[in-house]
Design an enzyme around this catalytic site. Sequence first.
Site, short mmCIF file in Angstrom:
data_model
loop_
_atom_site.label_atom_id
_atom_site.label_comp_id
_atom_site.label_asym_id
_atom_site.label_seq_id
_atom_site.Cartn_x
_atom_site.Cartn_y
_atom_site.Cartn_z
N GLU A 36 11.22 7.61 0.08
CA GLU A 36 10.95 8.01 1.40
C GLU A 36 10.99 6.82 2.55
O GLU A 36 10.91 6.76 3.61
CB GLU A 36 10.06 8.99 1.59
CG GLU A 36 10.06 9.72 2.83
CD GLU A 36 8.99 10.80 2.71
OE1 GLU A 36 8.06 11.13 3.46
OE2 GLU A 36 9.19 11.85 1.65
N TYR A 334 -2.06 10.58 -3.90
CA TYR A 334 -1.09 11.19 -2.88
C TYR A 334 -2.46 11.40 -1.74
O TYR A 334 -3.20 12.61 -2.06
CB TYR A 334 -0.63 12.00 -3.36
CG TYR A 334 0.40 12.90 -2.28
CD1 TYR A 334 1.40 12.09 -1.92
CD2 TYR A 334 0.30 14.11 -1.93
CE1 TYR A 334 2.50 12.84 -1.05
CE2 TYR A 334 1.08 14.75 -1.13
CZ TYR A 334 2.31 14.03 -0.65
OH TYR A 334 2.91 14.50 0.40
#
Length: 658
Positions: A36, A334
């Site tokens: 990403e 995360y």
Amino acid sequence: MQIFPVSFVGIFLFLSLDFSPIYCTFAPRMIVCIAEKPSVARDIARIIGANTQHQGYMEGNGYQVTWTYGHLCTLKEPHDYTPMWKSWSLSSLPMIPPRFGIKLIDQDSIHKQFAVIEKLMQAADSIVNCGDAGQEGELIQRWVMQKAQAKCPVKRLWISSMTDEAIREGFQQLKDQADYQPLYMAGLSRAIGDWLLGMNATRLYTLKYGQNRQVLSIGRVQTPTLALIVNRQKEINNFKPEPYWVLATIYRDTTFTATSGKFTSKEEGEKAFATIEGKPFTITKVEKKEGKEQPKPLYDLTSLQVDCNRKYGLSAEQTLNTIQSLYEHKLTTYPRVDTQFLPDDVYPKCPQTMNGLFQVKWAGKTPYADLIRPLGGKPLKKTKRVFDNSKVTDHHAIIPTGVIPNGLSDLEYKVYDLIARRFIAAFYPDCKFSTTTVLGEVDGIEFKVTGKEILEPGWRAVYETRDTKDEARESSDNTDNVDNTENLETQERTLPSFNKGESGEHTPTLTEKMTTPPPYYTEASLLRAMETAGKFVEDEELRAALKENGIGRPSSRAGIIETLFKRHYIRRERKRLVATETGIQLIDIIHEELLKSCELTGIWEKKLRDIEHRRYEPSQFIDELKEQVTQIVNQVLADTSNRHVAVVEEKEKKKRKQ
């Protein structure tokens, strides 16, 4: 020769969805990995041996590693479907495309990078989706693969941290892309739903009530969030303070308060005061109770944003950006999570994480070494409060990875420090305290005082000494119309030793006070309100959906708040969030209650969660929304009033930016 099913097919079409598999054959030669961000791609490339740098990708060891810049694709805009929708017109509403499509975002850098991705994917033998392991990450990469018309098999890298170990383990346990199809469909349904409501309602309200000069942005999440702020502000503005009187007395330098409550008239208070004046005060009961206070839960994104706003004045967006940076530098796990628990398989890795924290240095000191020493030499405590597989879905709570940080900014360290201390404290024993309640009496009128004494600090030793009044204010900053004075004064207060039956002189007081309105929202209290929005909904089933999901996703709430600022619907006054005149008028002018109620997002979140769990059809969700949007358009068009929202003047915009 092996046969592999493809897990996606071209551009999605919601009125003619076709997810029948396409098959292709290959002998593995080149695997394309797509991340990403460039920084994430570099880490992955280093681990898997793709060390040769090219324009837009890295190559080596049978891999090509490329990247996006977040979203490269977006849903098509109205004018992409028909030129008739380019100009804003009430006659063109509702805008409902027969089929939805995607397009590249119109930026030179995005077109350049996509050309690289497209070339790699069309020649690839297989693809590994290395996007962020969440709904948004899934959507970003699926759209890119669809736009590139990739035809080969896809695997999914699903990891909760960016450490070298996590990346290696992830590549050893790649998942099938098909396993995440429901997650993608939920994200896709959310995006299309937001397009249908946002595009139509924004044009509808702008044209009908904005005088063609003021864009009135309407959204599934932003409008109910704005309504929370506006409604709270109206409560404050309409609040009429009322006096009340509190009877208390000072005995042995300790203030006792009458248990009969507040007096609503001065005459009643003075009568009670006269009753006790000059008469002896007698202790009627002394009760001590020992209790335990468990460590605070680990952080999810919302609770971290709340603490960062309360302690450091950080906006939700600043906290999200900072924790995202810590994640990308492998220091924390995360961040876009809504659980405060860890799965059992993380437990064996916790001693290694503690060892890393032990070695952390900041400003020439080792801030965690002395805190970790008491935990050494024995297994770390394992409890259901921390480790619970049933409370963890895609990701677990935010914790340190054990990687030793270097070169952190002051802001990054503050956020890292909160996460590190919360993790260490989770393995400490409970805090033990004693609560003492003393009752006294004067001529039939009862008085009470309460004190709290810490016996064994337990997990509280992990935190530096702080003003207890500040802690009390933080815990009550979202409390409605209450007087917190007593709470602030009794936090961890040790009382003198009293004995039942003792008696003596005292000094009574009668204090006039005023009732206070509910507090303005801060970002901290607004995030909590968005998270617990179910309390604003009457329907039990929808309340349960909101309890699980709240208004918006944890990762989107910061952006929603920032959008309200950018639209000039709210402004900051120190920590307060204050609705502007435009924001208030917008909420007032919306007569379609569903648009500004938490109920709407509750309905959506329940259905989207059901789509994720294969209990609800995406096509049904979209069909129902199309019907709902059509009804809203018809209702507004039928409005014959001359209502409108005031235009925000440029000088007012500048003032609010300041």
